[in-house]
Design a protein around this motif. Structure first.
Motif, PDB file in Angstrom:
ATOM      1  N   SER A 112      87.905   3.467  35.448  1.00 18.32           N
ATOM      2  CA  SER A 112      88.444   3.037  34.160  1.00 18.32           C
ATOM      3  C   SER A 112      88.604   1.522  34.062  1.00 18.32           C
ATOM      4  O   SER A 112      88.927   0.996  32.995  1.00 18.32           O
ATOM      5  N   THR A 113      88.360   0.827  35.168  1.00 22.98           N
ATOM      6  CA  THR A 113      88.534  -0.622  35.204  1.00 22.98           C
ATOM      7  C   THR A 113      87.209  -1.368  35.136  1.00 22.98           C
ATOM      8  O   THR A 113      87.079  -2.378  34.449  1.00 22.98           O
ATOM      9  N   VAL A 114      86.213  -0.855  35.863  1.00 23.00           N
ATOM     10  CA  VAL A 114      84.890  -1.485  35.913  1.00 23.00           C
ATOM     11  C   VAL A 114      83.854  -0.456  35.499  1.00 23.00           C
ATOM     12  O   VAL A 114      83.389   0.340  36.317  1.00 23.00           O
ATOM     13  N   ARG A 115      83.524  -0.435  34.234  1.00 21.16           N
ATOM     14  CA  ARG A 115      82.543   0.517  33.715  1.00 21.16           C
ATOM     15  C   ARG A 115      81.183   0.280  34.354  1.00 21.16           C
ATOM     16  O   ARG A 115      80.736  -0.856  34.515  1.00 21.16           O
ATOM     17  N   GLY A 116      80.523   1.366  34.735  1.00 18.58           N
ATOM     18  CA  GLY A 116      79.199   1.258  35.315  1.00 18.58           C
ATOM     19  C   GLY A 116      79.176   1.046  36.817  1.00 18.58           C
ATOM     20  O   GLY A 116      78.102   0.938  37.414  1.00 18.58           O
ATOM     21  N   PHE A 117      80.360   1.000  37.445  1.00 17.29           N
ATOM     22  CA  PHE A 117      80.406   0.853  38.901  1.00 17.29           C
ATOM     23  C   PHE A 117      79.831   2.101  39.562  1.00 17.29           C
ATOM     24  O   PHE A 117      80.130   3.229  39.172  1.00 17.29           O
ATOM     25  N   LYS A 118      78.980   1.885  40.594  1.00 14.36           N
ATOM     26  CA  LYS A 118      78.295   3.010  41.233  1.00 14.36           C
ATOM     27  C   LYS A 118      78.508   3.059  42.747  1.00 14.36           C
ATOM     28  O   LYS A 118      77.709   3.645  43.477  1.00 14.36           O
ATOM     29  N   GLY A 119      79.569   2.433  43.216  1.00 13.49           N
ATOM     30  CA  GLY A 119      79.897   2.555  44.629  1.00 13.49           C
ATOM     31  C   GLY A 119      79.354   1.476  45.529  1.00 13.49           C
ATOM     32  O   GLY A 119      79.529   1.531  46.746  1.00 13.49           O
ATOM     33  N   TYR A 141      90.265  -5.969  51.621  1.00 14.91           N
ATOM     34  CA  TYR A 141      90.134  -6.309  50.204  1.00 14.91           C
ATOM     35  C   TYR A 141      88.656  -6.220  49.832  1.00 14.91           C
ATOM     36  O   TYR A 141      87.793  -6.688  50.577  1.00 14.91           O
ATOM     37  N   TYR A 142      88.362  -5.634  48.685  1.00 12.07           N
ATOM     38  CA  TYR A 142      86.972  -5.396  48.289  1.00 12.07           C
ATOM     39  C   TYR A 142      86.784  -5.696  46.804  1.00 12.07           C
ATOM     40  O   TYR A 142      87.727  -5.699  46.026  1.00 12.07           O
ATOM     41  N   SER A 143      85.529  -5.969  46.435  1.00 13.79           N
ATOM     42  CA  SER A 143      85.198  -6.355  45.060  1.00 13.79           C
ATOM     43  C   SER A 143      84.427  -5.236  44.361  1.00 13.79           C
ATOM     44  O   SER A 143      83.530  -4.625  44.948  1.00 13.79           O
ATOM     45  N   CYS A 144      84.778  -5.025  43.102  1.00 19.69           N
ATOM     46  CA  CYS A 144      84.089  -4.038  42.264  1.00 19.69           C
ATOM     47  C   CYS A 144      83.606  -4.743  40.999  1.00 19.69           C
ATOM     48  O   CYS A 144      84.416  -5.302  40.255  1.00 19.69           O
ATOM     49  N   SER A 145      82.309  -4.717  40.754  1.00 15.13           N
ATOM     50  CA  SER A 145      81.775  -5.351  39.560  1.00 15.13           C
ATOM     51  C   SER A 145      80.357  -4.854  39.335  1.00 15.13           C
ATOM     52  O   SER A 145      79.868  -3.971  40.054  1.00 15.13           O
ATOM     53  N   THR A 146      79.692  -5.410  38.331  1.00 19.30           N
ATOM     54  CA  THR A 146      78.265  -5.216  38.115  1.00 19.30           C
ATOM     55  C   THR A 146      77.658  -6.599  37.935  1.00 19.30           C
ATOM     56  O   THR A 146      78.329  -7.526  37.477  1.00 19.30           O
TER      57      THR A 146
END
Length: 318
Positions: free
Chosen positions: A81-88, A105-110
């Motif tokens: 719900s925070t980063v649309r389109g995230f695929k792991g 600590y890890y990053s989630c983005s496209t």
């Protein structure tokens, strides 16, 4: 006279070659390696990959792929719900030990998007063979929504000599942000404002790392462009400050928020586009991990470990 000149040139060539040769490299494809950790005689680093890639070694020479932090195809629910389109495919993790646990600590983005988030997970141990091994997600630390924000990727952690812990992060967009963390929760300390310490105005600043040496705090940051293999233009610059939250200035006194930055390392020989510094004190020496694109292996990204030294108050990677 000629013989002395030849000898001097030979010696200079030898010293240059030594300075260009890392302490260690690995054939494992690695991008954005975390700060090295050492637990029970084994070194660990984490890097960009599906589920967060984990790699270990007993001697800094022979490296082994370990199981990823999150099983492939799974990730914490809050990310959807925070980063649309995230695929792991997690980016640029960093790790620090606090309160008897490892905080990852890890990053989630496209790619290219300002909609990003940094999360954190904890485990009592890094060893998957231990009965205590278990990564527990603790949720979001910071997020970004627009190109005016500090893009919430590329976390870098530093524990100060007084036990306080600081986070630096960011990529292009709003520049590099810095804030103190609550060492109990691993989140940004209540009442703290994230401040800009480098870059901004959509300029090419990312992959920050903070390190203290003596009375100074050094902020390593990348300029240029990564992720283009042999065409990558990444290079590492640095500024220093008497405060972990800046302002950071280079050797000429230029502020890193105004385009300053003293060169630390750029492409040398087969080591293309070096970047993403992490620092580990190992006995009497200090080691810096980076990634580079290997010109001798079709531009594959790999880790290299170099010695970090200081000359006249400024860092040198050997």
């Amino acid at each position: 006279m000629l013989s002395r000149l030849i000898l001097s040139l030979a010696l200079l060539t030898h010293l240059t070659a030594v300075a260009q040769t890392p302490v260690s490299t690995s054939g494992i494809t690695t991008h954005d390696p975390s700060t090295l950790q050492k637990e029970a005689g084994r070194y660990w680093y984490f890097s960009t990959g599906h589920g967060i890639q984990a790699v270990s070694s007993t001697d800094l020479q022979t490296w082994k792929l370990e199981k990823p932090v999150f099983e492939r195809g799974t990730w914490p629910n809050w990310i959807d719900s925070t980063v649309r389109g995230f695929k792991g495919h997690f980016w640029a993790p960093d790790c620090i030990r606090m309160n008897g646990k490892y905080y990852l600590y890890y990053s989630c983005s496209t790619f290219g998007s300002p909609v990003s988030a940094i999360g954190v997970a904890t485990s009592p141990t890094l060893d998957p063979q231990s009965p205590d091994y278990r990564w527990t997600d603790a949720g979001m630390v910071v997020r970004s929504k627009t190109r005016d924000d500090f893009n919430a990727i590329d976390p870098g952690l530093m524990r100060d000599t007084d036990g306080r812990v600081y986070l630096v992060y960011g990529s292009f967009h709003g520049g590099i942000g810095a804030a103190e963390l609550d060492t109990l929760t691993g989140k940004v300390k209540a009442g703290t404002t994230v401040g800009r310490v480098a870059g901004g105005r959509q300029s090419d600043w990312e992959a920050p790392a903070l390190h203290r040496e003596g009375n100074y705090y050094y902020l390593f940051v990348n300029n240029g462009f990564c992720c283009k293999g042999l065409n990558s233009t990444y290079y590492i610059v640095v500024g220093r400050s008497t405060s972990p939250l800046g302002p950071f200035v280079d050797r000429e006194g230029r502020d890193l928020t105004a385009g300053g930055g003293t060169l630390v390392l750029r492409t040398t020989g087969p080591y293309i586009g070096p970047g993403h510094v992490g620092v580990l004190r190992e006995g009497k020496q200090t080691l810096a991990s980076i990634h580079y694109y290997d010109a001798d292996d079709k531009g594959r990204s790999k880790i290299a470990i170099r010695r970090l030294k200081f000359r006249n108050g400024w860092p040198v990677l050997e």
